[in-house]
Design a protein around this motif. Structure first.
Motif, PDB file in Angstrom:
ATOM      1  N   ALA A 456       0.842  -1.188   0.000  1.00 13.04           N
ATOM      2  CA  ALA A 456       0.000   0.000   0.000  1.00 13.04           C
ATOM      3  C   ALA A 456       0.881   1.244   0.000  1.00 13.04           C
ATOM      4  CB  ALA A 456      -0.911  -0.013   1.217  1.00 13.04           C
ATOM      5  N   ASN A 457       0.475   2.258  -0.786  1.00  7.31           N
ATOM      6  CA  ASN A 457       1.293   3.459  -0.867  1.00  7.31           C
ATOM      7  C   ASN A 457       0.438   4.641  -1.304  1.00  7.31           C
ATOM      8  OD1 ASN A 457       1.751   3.959  -4.014  1.00  7.31           O
ATOM      9  ND2 ASN A 457       1.926   1.745  -3.641  1.00  7.31           N
ATOM     10  N   THR A 458       0.933   5.814  -1.005  1.00  3.96           N
ATOM     11  CA  THR A 458       0.318   7.044  -1.500  1.00  3.96           C
ATOM     12  C   THR A 458       1.329   7.766  -2.373  1.00  3.96           C
ATOM     13  OG1 THR A 458       1.017   8.310   0.444  1.00  3.96           O
ATOM     14  CG2 THR A 458      -1.164   7.287   0.517  1.00  3.96           C
ATOM     15  N   SER A 459       0.843   8.420  -3.389  1.00  3.80           N
ATOM     16  CA  SER A 459       1.727   9.205  -4.260  1.00  3.80           C
ATOM     17  C   SER A 459       1.099  10.574  -4.474  1.00  3.80           C
ATOM     18  CB  SER A 459       1.941   8.501  -5.603  1.00  3.80           C
ATOM     19  OG  SER A 459       0.723   8.343  -6.300  1.00  3.80           O
ATOM     20  N   SER A 460       1.944  11.587  -4.538  1.00  2.26           N
ATOM     21  CA  SER A 460       1.497  12.961  -4.782  1.00  2.26           C
ATOM     22  C   SER A 460       2.371  13.570  -5.856  1.00  2.26           C
ATOM     23  CB  SER A 460       1.565  13.798  -3.513  1.00  2.26           C
ATOM     24  OG  SER A 460       0.723  13.271  -2.506  1.00  2.26           O
ATOM     25  N   ASN A 461       1.739  14.360  -6.712  1.00  4.05           N
ATOM     26  CA  ASN A 461       2.462  14.980  -7.814  1.00  4.05           C
ATOM     27  C   ASN A 461       2.009  16.426  -7.960  1.00  4.05           C
ATOM     28  OD1 ASN A 461       2.523  15.771 -10.845  1.00  4.05           O
ATOM     29  ND2 ASN A 461       3.928  14.050 -10.766  1.00  4.05           N
ATOM     30  N   TYR A 462       2.992  17.341  -7.983  1.00  3.88           N
ATOM     31  CA  TYR A 462       2.720  18.765  -8.162  1.00  3.88           C
ATOM     32  C   TYR A 462       3.500  19.239  -9.385  1.00  3.88           C
ATOM     33  CZ  TYR A 462       1.739  18.089  -3.164  1.00  3.88           C
ATOM     34  OH  TYR A 462       1.282  17.621  -1.962  1.00  3.88           O
ATOM     35  N   ALA A 463       2.863  20.022 -10.243  1.00  7.27           N
ATOM     36  CA  ALA A 463       3.547  20.420 -11.474  1.00  7.27           C
ATOM     37  C   ALA A 463       3.100  21.793 -11.931  1.00  7.27           C
ATOM     38  CB  ALA A 463       3.291  19.392 -12.573  1.00  7.27           C
ATOM     39  N   VAL A 464       3.999  22.464 -12.658  1.00 10.15           N
ATOM     40  CA  VAL A 464       3.685  23.712 -13.347  1.00 10.15           C
ATOM     41  C   VAL A 464       4.284  23.618 -14.740  1.00 10.15           C
ATOM     42  CG1 VAL A 464       5.750  24.845 -12.400  1.00 10.15           C
ATOM     43  CG2 VAL A 464       3.861  26.239 -13.287  1.00 10.15           C
ATOM     44  N   TYR A 465       3.560  24.094 -15.754  1.00 11.38           N
ATOM     45  CA  TYR A 465       4.066  24.001 -17.123  1.00 11.38           C
ATOM     46  C   TYR A 465       3.706  25.259 -17.894  1.00 11.38           C
ATOM     47  CZ  TYR A 465      -0.777  22.744 -18.345  1.00 11.38           C
ATOM     48  OH  TYR A 465      -2.143  22.741 -18.500  1.00 11.38           O
ATOM     49  N   LEU A 466       4.475  25.494 -18.961  1.00  8.66           N
ATOM     50  CA  LEU A 466       4.277  26.648 -19.832  1.00  8.66           C
ATOM     51  C   LEU A 466       4.513  26.215 -21.267  1.00  8.66           C
ATOM     52  CD1 LEU A 466       3.911  29.772 -20.214  1.00  8.66           C
ATOM     53  CD2 LEU A 466       6.413  29.925 -20.058  1.00  8.66           C
ATOM     54  N   VAL A 467       3.578  26.544 -22.150  1.00  6.48           N
ATOM     55  CA  VAL A 467       3.715  26.261 -23.584  1.00  6.48           C
ATOM     56  C   VAL A 467       3.430  27.557 -24.338  1.00  6.48           C
ATOM     57  CG1 VAL A 467       2.932  24.894 -25.534  1.00  6.48           C
ATOM     58  CG2 VAL A 467       2.960  23.873 -23.254  1.00  6.48           C
ATOM     59  N   GLU A 468       4.362  27.950 -25.233  1.00  5.62           N
ATOM     60  CA  GLU A 468       4.229  29.187 -26.002  1.00  5.62           C
ATOM     61  C   GLU A 468       4.340  28.884 -27.493  1.00  5.62           C
ATOM     62  OE1 GLU A 468       3.707  32.378 -25.060  1.00  5.62           O
ATOM     63  OE2 GLU A 468       3.464  31.809 -22.952  1.00  5.62           O
ATOM     64  N   GLN A 469       3.603  29.654 -28.310  1.00  4.50           N
ATOM     65  CA  GLN A 469       3.594  29.430 -29.755  1.00  4.50           C
ATOM     66  C   GLN A 469       3.609  30.773 -30.481  1.00  4.50           C
ATOM     67  OE1 GLN A 469       0.060  27.890 -32.270  1.00  4.50           O
ATOM     68  NE2 GLN A 469       1.147  26.021 -31.670  1.00  4.50           N
TER      69      GLN A 469
END
Length: 807
Positions: A456-469
């Motif tokens: 048994a386990n817990t996982s956490s994920n935090y992210a920030v992203y940027l896409v420019e065109q």
């Protein structure tokens, strides 16, 4: 009551717009000056969409934006854009569209929602009409004819997509952009829970898509798009219903979906039911069958599935907010574990009672899935000056499945997970426009029972992203980056293992005492910070011809299965051992845990496209160089189980089993390269010939990567004329003898498929009757990418008959 009214007024106020207005109108024609009927014209940053009439004319009344950017969409043409900038007074804006010989659909899975032909990365979109023709009971089998995509094929009951040789934790499966949050990434026997029955399109992004979806998408993304949360205003009701029957498994399928709306509110309901018996096959299931094995049937492959989804939306002129709930019940067999031989299989029809007996009383392994999913989404256009829109999406999934062995409840898997995303898009700054987004994911995974091979386990994920065109002339440039933090917290576990070598002589094995190793482990928190960067361009160097190139560097955190696996995996008939454990070649496991590195991949993609005229093509070449690539391979060691010990005590029964193979997750540098190609030629307005091929070479140090898909070629001839349409296709799979250590080779095979349908009707209802045949030559075909390739071939000859009504 007052609070409810206040909330309604607040939402309506946010999704409403300022009070000044203008009129924008015009005409949409093709390059020859003929009007384009049914094209959608939209104002970027609003919910305003109008459709051109039979004369190609469109009109927006009461436009309240000062900065206006128009977009024209038609799947049969190259899309049109016109940024009018700041406007004062009424405007007339005409468009001239260039016909496209391929369906040019908007890809909702990309951050900037480019069309297929505008994308800087390789992408395939399967529209609703094509999807209905090729739909199979599992996602992997539905998509397996897409260039660059094959299937894990765990029998006809469970199958996930493999993209360029990547599967499991490297291929992200999302529903309307949000993680499906089942346990299909943990093992190939776990079916993808996504509902294709009411999908409007399926989008396949080949190659790294880590910028928007994270390290779990380092191999690609599959996005299933449906209408559960309606995003545009509508008045009235529309929908469709379908029933079908398949001969290979006595399969009965029924589905329906209805969407309606009035004023600012819209709603959607869809559901389906599928019941099948064990699947017919052309021969024995096993490569080396037992003397009592049944002929012509793949046992333990019956399925009983039902799913219902309902959603409600509030839609204003400047945005929307919606909520949906889905309930899935799925019970299916896992092939390759036992045989029932008391009765010969025949082709006679079975009634519902027979089906229940097959599914509920057959010895072997069953998986009983219960999932409830809650999903919300919203969008607010032009929330403040400088921003074109703000988006929000969230899902909470409560997933549970029980593995039932010989009628007894075994291991219970649960996964309670959340996925929350928010993004803002800004107006052009020096020609650049883009998206800034954040994402949070949390998963609480637990397995209880003898086959709980992962703690048994817990996982956490935090992210920030940027896409420019930015568009400069005929070139579209795209830049992006993502930073994410992943953390795992696993419960303590005890590893009990008795090992022997697969190649030991029987006499040595009889006299050797295998010492059982029992070790307790306490895991520290494992955390990883992953950074991904990407740069790409799409250059239309001549009308209807383009070249797209992407260079990316992607980092991937290991999955919980890759890290902590330590036990018997019943379905794959293997003993899985994770990265944190230090196993030597003699089968001894150290008491100290190993350090684990991130997987780092440098990738280059080059795609050539021709998409106008009576012939065209798409060719993609790719090369991936990965450091610390995570892979699972057969060690040549066997885990001694109680079952094996019982067999040793019963030598008179003649069992040859020598334990369960140990599959160990390891890391090494890898090189993966290959190509995908698809070309078409229109013989005339009714007949199109299409051919495709793909090839992958995957090596790691001095060995091949296991379960690498073989080379294949395919072709299809399609016909469309008034209400009658049909196609005939053939796909050839090569032998696969470039195998990893301890991996078996597979022979090649050729599959012949065909379909025909006829459309008719009137007075508000359109009817479609259809028939399709698969594996018409009844060829024995074993899928090299499957863990069960020596125990579960593809289904035999199948004929599906059905009728669909659209209203």
């Amino acid at each position: 009551m007052k609070m409810r009214s206040l909330l309604s007024l607040t939402i309506a106020g946010l999704l409403s717009s300022p009070s000044f207005a203008t009129v924008i109108s015009g005409k949409v024609t093709d390059v020859s000056g003929q009007p384009v009927e049914g094209a959608e014209v939209s104002i970027e940053g609003t919910r305003r969409v109008v459709t051109t009439d039979e004369n190609g004319v469109y009109r927006f009344s009461d436009v309240k934006q000062t900065h206006v950017h128009l977009h024209v969409f038609s799947s049969q043409y190259i899309h049109g854009d016109n940024d009018l900038g700041e406007i004062v007074g009424d405007k007339t804006v005409d468009f001239s569209l260039t016909p496209s010989s391929v369906e040019n659909i908007v890809v909702t899975a990309t951050a900037l929602q480019s069309s297929v032909l505008e994308s800087v990365t390789p992408v395939t979109v399967i529209g609703a009409e094509r999807l209905r023709r090729i739909e199979a009971p599992t996602l992997g089998e539905t998509l397996k004819h897409t260039p660059g995509v094959q299937s894990t094929y765990f029998g006809p009951v469970s199958s996930s997509p493999i993209i360029r040789g990547n599967d499991g934790p490297r291929v992200k499966i999302v529903q309307n952009g949000l993680d499906v949050s089942d346990v299909s990434r943990v093992g190939p026997d776990h079916n993808v829970t996504s509902n294709l029955a009411s999908a409007t399109q399926v989008e396949v992004l080949r190659g790294p898509a880590t910028l928007q979806y994270g390290s779990g998408a380092i191999g690609g993304v599959v996005n299933i798009v449906d209408k559960r949360i309606v995003q545009h205003q509508m008045d009235g009701v529309e929908g469709e219903a379908e029933v079908s029957y398949s001969t290979v498994d006595n399969g009965k399928f029924a589905r329906g979906d209805v969407t309606g709306g009035s004023g600012n509110f819209a709603w959607h309901i869809d559901g389906y039911s599928r019941n099948t018996d064990d699947t017919d096959i052309p021969g024995y299931a096993s490569v080396e069958p037992d003397e009592d094995e049944a002929y012509g049937v793949l046992e333990s492959t019956a399925m009983e599935t039902s799913d219902i989804t309902a959603g409600l939306s509030y839609i204003g002129e400047e945005g929307y907010f919606g909520f949906a709930v889905e309930q899935l019940d799925n019970r299916y067999g896992v092939p390759g574990h036992s045989h029932e031989h008391e009765e010969e299989h025949d082709d006679e029809d079975h009634d519902d009672e027979d089906h229940d007996e097959v599914l509920h009383e057959e010895e072997g392994v069953l998986i009983d899935v219960d999932m409830t999913r809650y999903q919300a989404a919203g969008e607010w256009h032009s929330p403040i000056r400088g921003l074109t829109n703000a988006k929000f999406a969230a899902a909470y999934t409560d997933y549970e499945h029980v593995e039932i062995e010989d009628g007894e409840q075994g291991t219970i898997f649960t996964n309670k997970s959340s996925d929350i995303r928010a993004s803002i898009s800004h107006e052009e700054v020096d020609g650049w426009h883009g998206v800034l987004g954040v994402q949070f994911q949390h998963s609480d995974y637990e397995a209880e029972g003898e086959e709980a091979f992962t703690p048994a386990n817990t996982s956490s994920n935090y992210a920030v992203y940027l896409v420019e065109q930015k568009v400069v002339g005929d070139v579209t440039f795209e830049l992006g980056g993502r930073v994410e933090y992943t953390e795992y917290d696993a419960d303590d576990s005890e590893l009990s293992l008795e090992v022997t070598h697969a190649d030991e002589d029987e006499e040595e094995e009889d006299h050797e005492e295998h010492e059982e190793q029992v070790t307790s482990y306490s895991f520290n928190k494992y955390d990883f910070t992953s950074t991904s960067l990407s740069a790409g361009l799409n250059w239309e160097y001549a009308e209807g011809r383009s070249i797209a190139t992407t260079l990316s560097r992607s980092e991937r955190a290991p999955s919980q299965q890759e890290l902590f696996s330590a036990g018997q995996h019943l379905a794959t008939q293997s003993y899985e051992l994770g990265l944190v454990f230090d196993l030597d070649e003699d089968g001894h496991i150290e008491e100290d845990l190993k350090d684990v590195e991130k997987e780092v991949s440098t990738n280059i993609d080059v795609t050539f496209r021709k998409f106008t005229g009576d012939w065209g093509y798409t060719v993609s070449l790719f090369y991936n160089q990965a450091d610390d690539y995570i892979y699972q391979t057969n060690t040549g060691l066997l885990a001694i189980t109680e079952e094996h010990e019982d067999h040793e005590e019963e030598e008179e029964e003649g069992h040859d089993e020598e334990g369960t193979p140990i599959y160990y997750f390891q890391q090494a540098d890898a090189d993966i390269w290959g190509l995908e190609a698809e070309a078409y030629y229109d013989v005339n307005a009714q007949v199109r010939v299409t051919v495709f091929s793909d090839y992958i070479n995957a090596e790691i140090d001095d060995d091949n990567l296991p379960r690498t898909p073989p080379m294949r070629f395919g072709g299809n001839i399609s016909y469309v004329n008034d209400g009658l349409s049909g196609d005939v296709g053939v796909t050839w799979y090569d032998d696969q003898d470039d195998v990893a250590s301890y991996e078996t080779q597979t022979d090649g095979y050729t599959l012949l498929d065909a379909s025909v349908q006829y459309e008719f009707g009137g007075q508000g209802v359109e009817w479609i009757v259809y028939a399709k045949g698969n594996n018409l030559t009844d060829e024995e075909a074993r899928v090299h990418t499957s863990f069960l390739k020596d125990q579960a071939p593809l289904p035999g000859r199948n004929l599906t008959l059905g009728v669909r009504a659209l209203f």
